[in-house]
Scaffold this motif. Structure first.
Motif, mmCIF file in Angstrom:
data_model
loop_
_atom_site.group_PDB
_atom_site.id
_atom_site.type_symbol
_atom_site.label_atom_id
_atom_site.label_comp_id
_atom_site.label_asym_id
_atom_site.label_seq_id
_atom_site.Cartn_x
_atom_site.Cartn_y
_atom_site.Cartn_z
ATOM 1 N N ARG A 52 0.849 -1.198 0.000
ATOM 2 C CA ARG A 52 0.000 0.000 0.000
ATOM 3 C C ARG A 52 0.882 1.245 0.000
ATOM 4 O O ARG A 52 2.102 1.173 0.112
ATOM 5 N N MET A 53 0.223 2.375 -0.074
ATOM 6 C CA MET A 53 0.930 3.652 -0.020
ATOM 7 C C MET A 53 0.094 4.632 0.806
ATOM 8 O O MET A 53 -1.137 4.415 0.910
ATOM 9 N N PRO A 54 0.723 5.632 1.410
ATOM 10 C CA PRO A 54 2.099 6.088 1.270
ATOM 11 C C PRO A 54 3.068 5.342 2.193
ATOM 12 O O PRO A 54 2.660 4.673 3.141
ATOM 13 N N VAL A 55 4.354 5.530 1.846
ATOM 14 C CA VAL A 55 5.458 5.184 2.759
ATOM 15 C C VAL A 55 6.247 6.475 2.940
ATOM 16 O O VAL A 55 6.517 7.187 1.960
ATOM 17 N N LEU A 56 6.592 6.764 4.182
ATOM 18 C CA LEU A 56 7.394 7.960 4.484
ATOM 19 C C LEU A 56 8.800 7.531 4.863
ATOM 20 O O LEU A 56 8.972 6.628 5.690
ATOM 21 N N ASP A 57 9.795 8.156 4.247
ATOM 22 C CA ASP A 57 11.180 8.020 4.706
ATOM 23 C C ASP A 57 11.586 9.343 5.328
ATOM 24 O O ASP A 57 11.378 10.409 4.723
#
Ligand SMILES: N[C@@H](CCC(=O)N[C@@H](CS)C(=O)NCC(=O)O)C(=O)O
Length: 215
Positions: A52-57
């Motif tokens: 899924r999204m989002p992914v935060l870096d």
């Protein structure tokens, strides 16, 4: 502070919610655009095993789940505060975030907005039965959100909170669907809230069109 990178498809409501958090905080960030069909690609599953999204870096720290991302942003960038100090207002914020995740996504964004507005854009099949079956539940969502909002300007009271960001990212799409526009017309306070949200610079900066240019 380390750079914020958001992995996701421009136009996804959850991705937009995370970006709204960054915009409201005035943070610098970068969007690492994903291909719309790329959520289950091995390189994305390495970031998010549920695809899924989002992914935060944020530097070496990687985080997924939009609620967690928004709450994290509100802690690492304390101003302006997006969580109410009042216990009842905070409880209402949490409730609306939960409603968005559990019901707005499942009863509106996925079966209605996706089927009617997104799938045709990408040449995907449209499930009309799913669309029709979702309409009564969508009505429950809209009516209940209108009731919870009451005569307050924002979902948790006088000030904008994480709940408004989460919800606006989903509801911003619904005026594009005739059946949803009719539901909103029965809740003028919710329509006014959506207009208020759409007028914010954070919303203007995160429209699908703006994000396509930036990704
Ligand atoms: N619980 C997740 C839900 C995220 C979610 O469902 N995102 C949608 C886009 S709006 C997605 O990743 N869809 C791609 C897919 O299901 O393959 C969160 O809060 O981040």
């Amino acid at each position: 502070m380390a750079e914020f990178i958001v992995h996701g498809v421009p136009g996804s409501p959850y991705v937009r919610a995370a970006l709204l958090g960054l915009e409201e905080k005035g943070a610098d960030y970068r969007i690492a655009g994903l291909d719309p069909r790329g959520s289950k690609a091995p390189e994305h599953l390495a970031r998010h095993p549920f695809g899924r999204m989002p992914v935060l870096d944020h530097g070496d720290f990687r985080l997924y789940e939009t609620q967690a991302i928004l709450r994290y942003l509100d802690r690492v960038i304390p101003e302006p505060r997006l969580t109410p100090t009042d216990v009842l207002a905070e409880a209402r914020m949490n409730q609306v975030i939960g409603i968005t995740d559990a019901y707005v996504m499942h009863d509106i964004s996925s079966p209605i907005v996706f089927q009617r507005l997104i799938a045709p854009q990408f040449g995907m099949p449209v499930d009309e039965d799913r669309f029709a079956a979702a309409l009564p539940k969508a009505t429950v969502c809209i009516d209940e959100l209108g009731r919870l909002l009451g005569d307050q300007p924002y979902m948790a009271g006088e000030a904008i909170s994480l709940a408004d960001l989460m919800l606006a990212a989903h509801l911003a799409f619904i005026p594009g669907v005739d059946e949803c526009r009719a539901m909103l017309a029965t809740q003028p306070n919710l329509q006014a809230w959506l207009d208020r949200m759409n007028a914010r610079p954070s919303m203007a900066a995160t429209t699908p069109e703006k994000l396509m240019q930036a990704a």
